[in-house]
Scaffold this active site. Structure first.
Site, PDB file in Angstrom:
ATOM      1  N   ARG A   1       2.639  -1.616  -6.061  1.00  0.00           N
ATOM      2  CA  ARG A   1       2.790  -0.342  -6.757  1.00  0.00           C
ATOM      3  C   ARG A   1       4.172   0.296  -6.537  1.00  0.00           C
ATOM      4  O   ARG A   1       4.794   0.783  -7.484  1.00  0.00           O
ATOM      5  CB  ARG A   1       1.714   0.617  -6.227  1.00  0.00           C
ATOM      6  CG  ARG A   1       1.578   1.900  -7.011  1.00  0.00           C
ATOM      7  CD  ARG A   1       0.687   2.889  -6.245  1.00  0.00           C
ATOM      8  NE  ARG A   1      -0.577   2.339  -5.823  1.00  0.00           N
ATOM      9  CZ  ARG A   1      -1.697   2.359  -6.547  1.00  0.00           C
ATOM     10  NH1 ARG A   1      -1.720   2.928  -7.725  1.00  0.00           N
ATOM     11  NH2 ARG A   1      -2.810   1.832  -6.068  1.00  0.00           N
TER      12      ARG A   1
ATOM     13  N   TYR B   1      -0.693  -1.683 -12.185  1.00  0.00           N
ATOM     14  CA  TYR B   1      -2.143  -1.724 -12.412  1.00  0.00           C
ATOM     15  C   TYR B   1      -2.543  -1.101 -13.755  1.00  0.00           C
ATOM     16  O   TYR B   1      -3.631  -0.531 -13.876  1.00  0.00           O
ATOM     17  CB  TYR B   1      -2.897  -1.047 -11.254  1.00  0.00           C
ATOM     18  CG  TYR B   1      -2.573  -1.663  -9.907  1.00  0.00           C
ATOM     19  CD1 TYR B   1      -2.996  -2.947  -9.589  1.00  0.00           C
ATOM     20  CD2 TYR B   1      -1.811  -0.974  -8.958  1.00  0.00           C
ATOM     21  CE1 TYR B   1      -2.690  -3.522  -8.368  1.00  0.00           C
ATOM     22  CE2 TYR B   1      -1.493  -1.549  -7.729  1.00  0.00           C
ATOM     23  CZ  TYR B   1      -1.930  -2.826  -7.445  1.00  0.00           C
ATOM     24  OH  TYR B   1      -1.624  -3.399  -6.234  1.00  0.00           O
TER      25      TYR B   1
ATOM     26  N   GLY C   1       0.760  -1.237   0.000  1.00  0.00           N
ATOM     27  CA  GLY C   1       0.000   0.000   0.000  1.00  0.00           C
ATOM     28  C   GLY C   1       0.792   1.289   0.000  1.00  0.00           C
ATOM     29  O   GLY C   1       0.190   2.374   0.022  1.00  0.00           O
TER      30      GLY C   1
ATOM     31  N   CYS D   1     -14.617   3.566 -27.304  1.00  0.00           N
ATOM     32  CA  CYS D   1     -15.919   4.178 -27.556  1.00  0.00           C
ATOM     33  C   CYS D   1     -16.648   4.500 -26.258  1.00  0.00           C
ATOM     34  O   CYS D   1     -17.666   3.880 -25.929  1.00  0.00           O
ATOM     35  CB  CYS D   1     -16.749   3.265 -28.450  1.00  0.00           C
ATOM     36  SG  CYS D   1     -15.950   3.048 -30.030  1.00  0.00           S
TER      37      CYS D   1
ATOM     38  N   PRO E   1       4.644  -5.152  -1.084  1.00  0.00           N
ATOM     39  CA  PRO E   1       4.570  -3.986  -1.965  1.00  0.00           C
ATOM     40  C   PRO E   1       4.300  -4.370  -3.409  1.00  0.00           C
ATOM     41  O   PRO E   1       4.897  -5.317  -3.926  1.00  0.00           O
ATOM     42  CB  PRO E   1       5.974  -3.381  -1.846  1.00  0.00           C
ATOM     43  CG  PRO E   1       6.861  -4.565  -1.562  1.00  0.00           C
ATOM     44  CD  PRO E   1       6.032  -5.503  -0.720  1.00  0.00           C
TER      45      PRO E   1
HETATM   46  N1  LLP Z   1      -1.447  -7.003  -0.427  1.00  0.00           N
HETATM   47  C1  LLP Z   1      -2.765  -7.111  -0.577  1.00  0.00           C
HETATM   48  C2  LLP Z   1      -3.494  -8.060   0.250  1.00  0.00           C
HETATM   49  C3  LLP Z   1      -3.443  -6.316  -1.501  1.00  0.00           C
HETATM   50  O1  LLP Z   1      -4.748  -6.421  -1.627  1.00  0.00           O
HETATM   51  C4  LLP Z   1      -2.713  -5.395  -2.290  1.00  0.00           C
HETATM   52  C5  LLP Z   1      -3.384  -4.565  -3.280  1.00  0.00           C
HETATM   53  C6  LLP Z   1      -1.323  -5.328  -2.117  1.00  0.00           C
HETATM   54  C7  LLP Z   1      -0.728  -6.136  -1.164  1.00  0.00           C
HETATM   55  C8  LLP Z   1      -0.461  -4.389  -2.913  1.00  0.00           C
HETATM   56  O2  LLP Z   1      -0.786  -3.063  -2.691  1.00  0.00           O
HETATM   57  P1  LLP Z   1       0.133  -1.924  -3.344  1.00  0.00           P
HETATM   58  O3  LLP Z   1       1.479  -1.981  -2.680  1.00  0.00           O
HETATM   59  O4  LLP Z   1       0.241  -2.194  -4.789  1.00  0.00           O
HETATM   60  O5  LLP Z   1      -0.590  -0.664  -3.069  1.00  0.00           O
HETATM   61  N2  LLP Z   1      -6.144  -1.503  -8.815  1.00  0.00           N
HETATM   62  C9  LLP Z   1      -5.914  -0.481  -7.816  1.00  0.00           C
HETATM   63  C10 LLP Z   1      -5.089  -0.999  -6.676  1.00  0.00           C
HETATM   64  C11 LLP Z   1      -5.726  -2.182  -6.018  1.00  0.00           C
HETATM   65  C12 LLP Z   1      -4.886  -2.731  -4.928  1.00  0.00           C
HETATM   66  C13 LLP Z   1      -5.380  -4.072  -4.532  1.00  0.00           C
HETATM   67  N3  LLP Z   1      -4.616  -4.683  -3.514  1.00  0.00           N
HETATM   68  C14 LLP Z   1      -5.238   0.717  -8.468  1.00  0.00           C
HETATM   69  O6  LLP Z   1      -4.992   0.678  -9.658  1.00  0.00           O
HETATM   70  O7  LLP Z   1      -4.982   1.732  -7.794  1.00  0.00           O
END
Ligand code: LLP
Length: 435
Positions: A291, A388, A247, A359, A289
């Site tokens: 993103r 993403y 996150g 479209c 991690p």
């Molecule tokens: N762990 C779990 C359990 C998760 O659900 C997620 C993301 C992560 C780790 C990784 O989170 P990150 O480090 O990438 O923030 N499609 C959305 C983001 C959805 C995230 C879903 N879970 C977007 O494009 O912003």
């Protein structure tokens, strides 16, 4: 904001990984996803170094949902990363790329029996259990396969992190996990401890994505730790692992300030040292991690196809991609920065809206962005598209998905081929005349 190897030369042309983007566009066509290996490896190392400061050492599991393909799994394996997968498809991608199953964390709020059996057969390191139904299913499949399932229970800690509501997950009103209230999580722990084929290794909680505040991450770890202490006092059970999820926010805009990883891990370290009861080994801290590893490594290169003024004096620039390769602006009102290759670093003198080719009126990549004068056939480069984008790409309008190319040290390598029209009809069956 930009890949670590981003360079603009005297002719205002952009290079990434030592290769000019116009050369890549020429070779592979547009739209094109370009990923910079140096940026990916730098981010991986930041996590590994921060987590190695802990005793026992922590482990980072890259969240494959942000971007995964076999080559990415290969790179992660080479770097000694863990991998968080959320489906049989992601698991298959990793295993067929030779990824070590013991460093795989199998996630997801719905896992089919087939997926559970697949993961157990593959001997994944951990499964994160999200519901009582799933706990029973894992028990049954593990019993059938005569093994012990190493699981973490997913807890919803009741943290409302500040981010878009679609990507917030820590609050009690969430489809994920067991709420840490009204005895919901307690019931799951008791059940996990009594099931013979379940080995409860610890807890997991993920509070959401694209979070800039540091405090919620520390608070999340503290909640899991205090909850563990409660179980130690009540049942003598103590976790091997606490997984605090992913996150970490990424700078999509120049005013964004990313959370400091070392500061967060440092605070967690002193808290774990302070709170772990005497005589016990502190739990290993896992992070997931997605993103923050891959977003900034990626840019998307489009070709400008149309430029039109609409009544009211507003200008639209339409490119050869759009919501099919980047759904985030439409889905989360995500905002991106961009440059025109050949005019990069020149002042933005005209405000345009960058639209896609799909479209839908809502197929807008960037609303009202100041760019240098845009011409037809220019290459428009959108930043921070590594996470993403490809992962959420679709074939809407039967537009083939773009290729993914990795660049490093002046070399390029195709990671995912551009889809073809044949791919579009791959699963189609002919009309048979049946009414
Ligand atoms: N762990 C779990 C359990 C998760 O659900 C997620 C993301 C992560 C780790 C990784 O989170 P990150 O480090 O990438 O923030 N499609 C959305 C983001 C959805 C995230 C879903 N879970 C977007 O494009 O912003």
């Amino acid at each position: 904001m930009t890949p670590d190897t981003y360079v603009v030369d005297q002719s205002h042309r952009i290079s990434v990984g030592g290769i000019r983007l116009d050369a890549l566009a020429e070779k592979y066509g547009t739209p094109l996803y370009v990923l910079d290996q140096t940026t990916i490896v730098n981010r991986i190392r930041q996590y590994q170094e921060a987590l190695n400061e802990l005793t026992p050492a922590g482990q980072a599991f890259y969240a494959g949902k942000a971007f995964i393909c076999q080559a990415m799994a290969g790179l992660l394996e080479h770097q000694g990363m863990g991998l968080d997968v959320v489906s049989g498809g992601e698991l298959y991608t990793a295993l067929t790329a030779g990824f070590d199953p013991s460093r795989i964390m199998f996630h997801g709020n719905v896992k089919t029996r087939e997926e559970i059996a697949y993961a157990l057969n593959a001997k994944v390191g951990h499964m994160v259990c999200d519901s009582l139904e799933e706990l029973n299913r894992i028990e049954q499949e593990a019993s059938r396969l005569d093994c012990q399932a190493p699981i973490l229970l997913r807890i919803t800690p009741g943290i409302e992190a500040h981010t878009h509501e679609f990507i917030r997950t820590g609050q009690f009103d969430s489809k994920f996990g067991f709420a840490l209230t009204q005895g919901i999580a307690d019931q799951a722990v008791l059940r996990a401890l009594e099931l013979p084929h379940i080995a409860l290794k610890g807890f997991h909680a993920h509070i959401g994505s694209q979070i800039f505040d540091e405090d919620p991450f520390i608070r999340n770890a503290e909640i899991l730790l205090n909850y563990s202490i409660q179980w130690y006092q009540e049942q003598g059970w103590w976790p091997e692992v606490l997984n605090i999820g992913g996150g970490f926010g990424v700078r999509y805009q120049s005013q964004d300030v990313a959370p400091r990883l070392a500061a967060v891990v440092g605070a967690i370290r002193s808290m774990v040292d302070r709170l772990t009861p005497n005589g016990l080994v502190p739990p290993r801290i896992f992070m997931e991690p997605g993103r923050s590893i891959i977003a900034e490594a990626g840019v998307t290169v489009y070709q400008v196809m149309v430029k039109k003024e609409v009544p009211g004096g507003k200008w639209y620039v339409a490119v050869d991609g759009g919501m099919g390769d980047n759904i985030r602006p439409a889905l989360y009102q995500a905002r991106y920065q961009a440059a025109i290759d050949g005019k990069a670093d020149e002042p933005g003198t005209e405000t345009v809206t960058v639209a896609g080719r799909y479209c839908e009126t809502g197929d807008v990549l960037i609303k009202d962005i100041a760019l240098p004068p845009v011409s037809i056939d220019d290459l428009l480069v959108v930043f921070d598209t590594g996470a993403y984008n490809y992962a959420m790409a679709s074939n809407y309008n039967r537009v083939p998905r773009p290729a993914v190319v990795l660049v490093a040290d002046g070399r390029d390598e195709l990671w995912v081929a551009r889809e073809t029209y044949q791919d579009m009809v791959h699963g189609d069956k002919p009309w048979t005349g049946m009414r």
